[in-house]
Design a protein around this motif. Structure first.
Motif, PDB file in Angstrom:
ATOM      1  N   VAL A 172     -10.568  -0.642  -5.880  1.00 26.21           N
ATOM      2  CA  VAL A 172     -10.464   0.360  -4.874  1.00 26.21           C
ATOM      3  C   VAL A 172      -9.161   1.254  -4.998  1.00 26.21           C
ATOM      4  O   VAL A 172      -8.295   0.423  -5.622  1.00 26.21           O
ATOM      5  CB  VAL A 172     -10.552  -0.313  -3.633  1.00 26.21           C
ATOM      6  N   VAL A 173      -9.154   2.335  -4.718  1.00 29.22           N
ATOM      7  CA  VAL A 173      -7.920   2.946  -4.312  1.00 29.22           C
ATOM      8  C   VAL A 173      -7.257   2.984  -3.116  1.00 29.22           C
ATOM      9  O   VAL A 173      -7.830   3.002  -1.956  1.00 29.22           O
ATOM     10  CB  VAL A 173      -8.284   4.827  -4.617  1.00 29.22           C
ATOM     11  N   ASP A 203      -3.129   9.345  -8.921  1.00 30.15           N
ATOM     12  CA  ASP A 203      -2.380  10.612  -9.241  1.00 30.15           C
ATOM     13  C   ASP A 203      -1.636  10.289 -10.830  1.00 30.15           C
ATOM     14  O   ASP A 203      -0.799   9.480 -10.894  1.00 30.15           O
ATOM     15  CB  ASP A 203      -1.124  10.830  -8.380  1.00 30.15           C
ATOM     16  N   TYR A 204      -2.439  10.832 -11.828  1.00 27.65           N
ATOM     17  CA  TYR A 204      -1.926  10.495 -13.237  1.00 27.65           C
ATOM     18  C   TYR A 204      -0.415  11.137 -13.462  1.00 27.65           C
ATOM     19  O   TYR A 204       0.347  10.280 -13.941  1.00 27.65           O
ATOM     20  CB  TYR A 204      -2.995  11.181 -14.068  1.00 27.65           C
ATOM     21  N   ILE A 218       4.074   2.216 -10.601  1.00 23.90           N
ATOM     22  CA  ILE A 218       2.816   1.279 -10.739  1.00 23.90           C
ATOM     23  C   ILE A 218       2.964   0.051  -9.944  1.00 23.90           C
ATOM     24  O   ILE A 218       1.953  -0.133  -9.492  1.00 23.90           O
ATOM     25  CB  ILE A 218       2.444   1.066 -12.381  1.00 23.90           C
ATOM     26  N   ALA A 219       4.188  -0.641 -10.121  1.00 20.14           N
ATOM     27  CA  ALA A 219       4.406  -1.916  -9.183  1.00 20.14           C
ATOM     28  C   ALA A 219       4.292  -1.487  -8.036  1.00 20.14           C
ATOM     29  O   ALA A 219       3.833  -2.472  -7.086  1.00 20.14           O
ATOM     30  CB  ALA A 219       5.777  -2.483  -9.724  1.00 20.14           C
ATOM     31  N   LYS A 220       4.963  -0.518  -7.428  1.00 23.06           N
ATOM     32  CA  LYS A 220       4.912  -0.007  -6.031  1.00 23.06           C
ATOM     33  C   LYS A 220       3.400   0.109  -5.490  1.00 23.06           C
ATOM     34  O   LYS A 220       2.941  -0.397  -4.211  1.00 23.06           O
ATOM     35  CB  LYS A 220       5.433   1.161  -5.815  1.00 23.06           C
ATOM     36  N   GLU A 221       2.634   1.101  -6.345  1.00 24.52           N
ATOM     37  CA  GLU A 221       1.346   1.285  -5.622  1.00 24.52           C
ATOM     38  C   GLU A 221       0.395  -0.148  -5.627  1.00 24.52           C
ATOM     39  O   GLU A 221      -0.431  -0.221  -4.986  1.00 24.52           O
ATOM     40  CB  GLU A 221       0.827   2.463  -6.876  1.00 24.52           C
ATOM     41  N   ARG A 243      -7.029  -2.373 -12.430  1.00 23.36           N
ATOM     42  CA  ARG A 243      -7.484  -1.387 -13.521  1.00 23.36           C
ATOM     43  C   ARG A 243      -6.826  -0.131 -13.415  1.00 23.36           C
ATOM     44  O   ARG A 243      -6.451   0.619 -12.419  1.00 23.36           O
ATOM     45  CB  ARG A 243      -9.242  -0.911 -13.435  1.00 23.36           C
ATOM     46  N   TYR A 244      -5.937   0.301 -14.885  1.00 23.59           N
ATOM     47  CA  TYR A 244      -5.235   1.482 -14.820  1.00 23.59           C
ATOM     48  C   TYR A 244      -6.202   2.756 -14.549  1.00 23.59           C
ATOM     49  O   TYR A 244      -7.288   2.659 -15.138  1.00 23.59           O
ATOM     50  CB  TYR A 244      -4.445   1.761 -16.017  1.00 23.59           C
TER      51      TYR A 244
END
Length: 343
Positions: A172-173, A203-204, A218-221, A243-244
């Motif tokens: 999930v996002v 957001d790429y 990435i860690a924060k998200e 999953r990236y």
């Protein structure tokens, strides 16, 4: 009268008395004996009467009255009813316990208690896909869906999974998680599925500026999405699957990002089978038939390691995925795969 005559008469009387005395004495003795026997008889008769009366009283006390019998019958019936209700209650408790296991998130997991039997470590799964580990057991298939959660397609995917009696992992996002989608998240858990993280904003440009992973971003998200899931599903919730967006293989400088995720207890998982539902419009399957064919062809691009992680999506516009899903599930069933979820 002369003395001789008087003496004669007196002698005769004395002789008569002497003769009658034994008879009188015998008669008296017999009378006394009769009286004694009568007294004994009367005494015994009284005792017998008393014993009979006592026995009758005992029997009367022992024998239940009709009212007592009725009371006992009612008590017995009530006891049987209570026992029956107790048994029914036991069955209800057992059923409720099973339901509770389905509804409740297993402590420290991303699925319910009942899903433990088919949940797998994402690191091991990725190691098998990459050839660093071997699956020496039954062939395994992991159906995975990215980009949710929503009320448009996600429920339809869940409907198919429930009907087919298989389970999946939903990546999930974070920005889709909230009070409005809590019911879908809870359904995913209660129906035996698992939930992973697919970033917070998807957001790429923010995650991979210049196609290079921003490990701090990435860690924060990941942290924010985990917190959002805990808020909706409870503090017992904890996923270890990440999953990236775009896949691990698509970006540079991934080691630092991987380490940052590992520090949070997360491990990334890619795929080795695809439905094609996120391909460019020019190559994306347009029908269920095309998607099933695309999925079957995709597995030839990866080694057969007795394990398949199938990439699909449950974004709001993925109706072709919904239509193709039953046949994709059947495809793996026909090849002897067991369906699992990622922890």
């Amino acid at each position: 009268m002369s003395e001789n005559k008087r003496n004669g008469r007196h002698g005769k009387k004395q002789n008569l008395f002497q003769k009658a005395a034994p008879v009188l004495i015998g008669t008296v003795v017999l009378l006394l004996a009769a009286v004694a026997l009568y007294g004994v008889f009367q005494a015994n008769r009284g005792k017998l009467s008393a014993n009979q009366t006592g026995n009758a009283q005992v029997k009367k006390e022992q024998a239940p009255s009709s009212d007592t019998t009725k009371d006992q019958e009612e008590k017995t019936a009530a006891s049987e009813t209570t026992t029956s209700k107790t048994n029914d209650n036991d069955e209800d408790v057992e059923a409720a316990t099973k339901d509770s296991k389905k509804l409740r998130v297993a402590k420290g997991k991303n699925h319910n208690e009942a899903a433990k039997d088919y949940a797998y470590d994402p690191k091991w799964v990725q190691d098998v896909v990459d050839g660093r580990a071997v699956n020496d057991g039954q062939r395994l298939c992991f159906l995975t869906f990215d980009d949710g959660v929503n009320h448009e397609v996600t429920p339809q995917i869940l409907d198919v999974l429930k009907k087919e009696q298989v389970h999946a992992t939903f990546f999930v996002v974070g920005n889709t998680i909230g009070d409005k989608t809590k019911d879908i998240l809870e359904r995913q858990i209660s129906e035996g599925n698992s939930i992973g993280i697919h970033s917070f904003d998807h957001d790429y440009d923010k995650l991979y500026p210049g196609r290079t992973a921003d490990s701090s971003r990435i860690a924060k998200e990941a942290e924010d999405t985990q917190a959002a899931l805990k808020k909706q599903l409870g503090q017992d919730f904890q996923t270890t699957s990440w999953r990236y967006p775009g896949g691990h293989m698509s970006w540079h400088n991934m080691v630092q990002a991987d380490d940052a995720l590992a520090a949070q207890g997360l491990h990334w998982v890619d795929w080795n089978a695809m439905s094609g539902d996120a391909e460019p419009a020019s190559t994306r399957p347009k029908t269920a038939d095309e998607m099933v064919a695309y999925q079957e062809k995709s597995i030839t691009e990866y080694p057969d390691v007795k394990l398949r992680v199938v990439l699909m999506h449950d974004a709001a516009d993925k109706q072709v995925t919904v239509a193709a899903l039953p046949r994709i599930i059947q495809f793996y069933r026909d090849k002897g795969f067991k369906f699992g979820i990622l922890e």
